[in-house]
Design an enzyme around this catalytic site. Structure first.
Site, PDB file in Angstrom:
ATOM      1  N   HIS A 161       0.737  -1.258   0.131  1.00  0.00           N
ATOM      2  CA  HIS A 161       0.068   0.007   0.029  1.00  0.00           C
ATOM      3  C   HIS A 161       0.840   1.406  -0.104  1.00  0.00           C
ATOM      4  O   HIS A 161       0.257   2.135   0.341  1.00  0.00           O
ATOM      5  CB  HIS A 161      -0.913  -0.143   1.297  1.00  0.00           C
ATOM      6  CG  HIS A 161      -1.691  -1.226   1.473  1.00  0.00           C
ATOM      7  ND1 HIS A 161      -2.880  -1.679   0.887  1.00  0.00           N
ATOM      8  CD2 HIS A 161      -1.316  -2.445   2.237  1.00  0.00           C
ATOM      9  CE1 HIS A 161      -3.441  -2.818   1.065  1.00  0.00           C
ATOM     10  NE2 HIS A 161      -2.311  -3.199   2.131  1.00  0.00           N
ATOM     11  N   SER A 282      14.624  21.908 -16.152  1.00  0.00           N
ATOM     12  CA  SER A 282      13.541  22.647 -16.210  1.00  0.00           C
ATOM     13  C   SER A 282      13.894  24.028 -16.820  1.00  0.00           C
ATOM     14  O   SER A 282      14.945  24.657 -16.594  1.00  0.00           O
ATOM     15  CB  SER A 282      13.069  22.903 -14.957  1.00  0.00           C
ATOM     16  OG  SER A 282      12.178  23.868 -15.235  1.00  0.00           O
ATOM     17  N   LYS A 288      15.765  22.228 -10.652  1.00  0.00           N
ATOM     18  CA  LYS A 288      15.173  20.768 -11.200  1.00  0.00           C
ATOM     19  C   LYS A 288      16.281  19.891 -11.857  1.00  0.00           C
ATOM     20  O   LYS A 288      16.958  20.263 -12.696  1.00  0.00           O
ATOM     21  CB  LYS A 288      14.258  21.021 -11.990  1.00  0.00           C
ATOM     22  CG  LYS A 288      12.908  21.629 -11.405  1.00  0.00           C
ATOM     23  CD  LYS A 288      12.312  20.825 -10.523  1.00  0.00           C
ATOM     24  CE  LYS A 288      11.298  20.099 -11.508  1.00  0.00           C
ATOM     25  NZ  LYS A 288      10.347  19.645 -10.672  1.00  0.00           N
ATOM     26  N   GLU A 295      10.111   8.501 -16.622  1.00  0.00           N
ATOM     27  CA  GLU A 295       9.010   8.948 -16.980  1.00  0.00           C
ATOM     28  C   GLU A 295       8.587   8.690 -18.289  1.00  0.00           C
ATOM     29  O   GLU A 295       7.236   8.225 -18.724  1.00  0.00           O
ATOM     30  CB  GLU A 295       8.933  10.787 -16.829  1.00  0.00           C
ATOM     31  CG  GLU A 295       9.149  10.943 -15.244  1.00  0.00           C
ATOM     32  CD  GLU A 295       9.022  12.622 -15.100  1.00  0.00           C
ATOM     33  OE1 GLU A 295       7.867  13.136 -14.924  1.00  0.00           O
ATOM     34  OE2 GLU A 295      10.328  12.928 -15.540  1.00  0.00           O
TER      35      GLU A 295
END
Ligand code: ARG
Length: 465
Positions: A161, A282, A288, A295
């Site tokens: 979980h 970024s 970043k 991804e």
């Protein structure tokens, strides 16, 4: 790509030329030219077979084969001009053959049809691509084994979980991914058996009146056997659906790895470092470093699963035998191959380069009372029924939360307060190390078991190549 109105190879019964839009609309050469080398391989085998059974003379067959060789060289040098007016890869090559060697080129299509030709081409293509994918999966498996070996006793939290559950080893986690990949490998190998059957000889749908030798063609092309029913051979694309299904399951697995890598690379988890060369920045936020590769792999699983859907719907309800619908099989199939191979390539670069952050992993495992089950097991071994032990540990955890202490940080009197069978030896099981080492059986997380699993896996992979 030229669009001139060449004479159609099937133009005999037509009295007006094709509508210009319809010509482009029905053409497939824009994408099926990718099958060219396989188309030529199939044609060479067909021509040899025709000579063997006496339908062509050996001189005719040799002339055709030489002409096809020249065309292959032109294609490889990028000197072949594909024509939309000639519709598809098959008719482009056949027309060029006749242009090069004269009217003997017109004999190549004896005893076959584009229907068995295209089905053969796709199978030759897919067989080769499956072999590449399987090699890539093996390479990725080796990358995972390398990580597992280096980190066989690195402790991290195991989750259910997405909540801390029990401590596991990083090596064990890598070996879980490894197991998934072995099933993917097996699925592709299994699918390959059904891909490697030869439609050639089915002709348009019913077979041919010429005395063909299909076993000979199959042998030349490395197929396990000819397809046994001509109607089925030209129509079904279940082998492509099976391939895309195996690809979808593989991509589903890669999307799971990706999701974990994205989480692990975040500042909040800080479990791993993904080297800069697999990340991007970024344009607005200078701090970043984004885990783009995982991804994107996670995202690309969508298009492969989409292609599986496309092929299933394409095939569904098609009556026997060949229908033009099947021309739509190629783009989803090509895209699946490109996507899977690209994702595996990216992963093959990245996985061996991942840097687990051992301190952060251990610290995280220490939070969230991950050894609570070990305490319950300890009590059971001292004669307490499991349900009672569960209750006792639950109370100890509640106390720990109140005191802001891990179970292993409680003093003996504090912990004994919840159950007087507890002795000093409890601290052996409450440590992270004690917890993982105790799960020492086939499939368990103990470093000793992880090393055994790695050794077995290495032996298995050594047999593969
Ligand atoms: N381009 C076609 C395809 O990809 C080749 C077979 C066409 N056959 C036909 N009779 N129109 O399926």
């Amino acid at each position: 790509m030229a669009n001139d109105q060449e004479n159609k190879l099937w133009g005999g019964r037509f009295t007006e030329s094709t509508d210009a839009f319809v010509e482009a609309f029905t053409a497939s050469v824009q994408f099926d030219h990718r099958l060219a080398t396989h188309d030529i391989t199939g044609s060479i085998a067909h021509s040899r077979m025709l000579a063997k059974v006496g339908v062509l003379t050996s001189e005719e067959s040799d002339t055709i084969i030489n002409g096809l060789g020249d065309i292959l060289a032109d294609i490889e040098m990028g000197q072949f001009e594909w024509s939309i007016a000639l519709e598809d890869v098959h008719m482009n090559i056949e027309a060029k053959l006749t242009e090069k060697i004269g009217s003997v080129g017109k004999k190549l299509h004896t005893g076959r049809s584009r229907n068995d030709q295209v089905a053969t081409d796709i199978r030759l293509y897919l067989r080769e691509e499956i072999d590449t994918i399987c090699q890539q999966i093996t390479e990725l498996s080796k990358g995972l084994l390398q990580q597992a070996k280096q980190e066989n006793d690195t402790i991290m939290p195991g989750f259910t979980h997405l909540q801390t559950a029990q401590p596991v080893t990083f090596g064990h986690h890598m070996m879980a991914w490894f197991e998934m990949l072995q099933r993917d490998y097996d699925r592709f190998q299994d699918c390959r058996k059904r891909v490697n059957q030869m439609p050639l000889g089915a002709a348009a749908l019913a077979g041919t009146t010429f005395p063909i030798d299909r076993a000979y063609s199959a042998d030349l092309l490395g197929f396990d056997q000819p397809c046994l029913n001509s109607l089925d051979a030209v129509s079904d694309r279940d082998f492509a659906i099976e391939f895309t299904s195996a690809a979808s399951i593989l991509m589903m697995h890669l999307s799971r790895f990706s999701e974990e890598l994205v989480l692990w690379a975040s500042a909040q988890f800080n479990f791993i470092d993904i080297p800069d060369r697999f990340c991007t920045g970024s344009s607005i936020m200078p701090q970043k470093k984004n885990p783009d590769v995982p991804e994107l792999v996670r995202g690309k699983s969508a298009r492969v699963i989409g292609s599986l859907n496309t092929l299933l719907i394409l095939m569904k309800s098609q009556p026997l035998a060949y229908n033009k619908d099947n021309q739509e099989d190629k783009e989803p199939l090509f895209d699946t191959v490109d996507t899977v191979q690209g994702c595996l390539r990216a992963y093959n670069g990245m996985v061996p380069a991942l840097k687990p952050n051992r301190d952060a992993l251990r610290k995280a495992a220490f939070q969230g009372y991950s050894t609570a089950t070990d305490l319950a097991d300890y009590l059971v071994k001292k004669g307490i029924p499991f349900r009672d032990a569960h209750e006792i540990v639950g109370k100890s955890v509640a106390y720990g939360i109140e005191q802001n202490k891990d179970l292993s940080e409680l003093s003996l009197p504090e912990i004994k307060h919840f159950c007087d069978v507890i002795e000093q030896d409890v601290f052996d099981v409450l440590t992270l190390q004690g917890s993982v080492s105790a799960r020492d059986h086939l499939g368990g997380t103990a470093p000793r078991q992880v090393l055994i699993a790695i050794e077995n896996a290495e032996k298995m992979l050594a047999k593969r190549l």
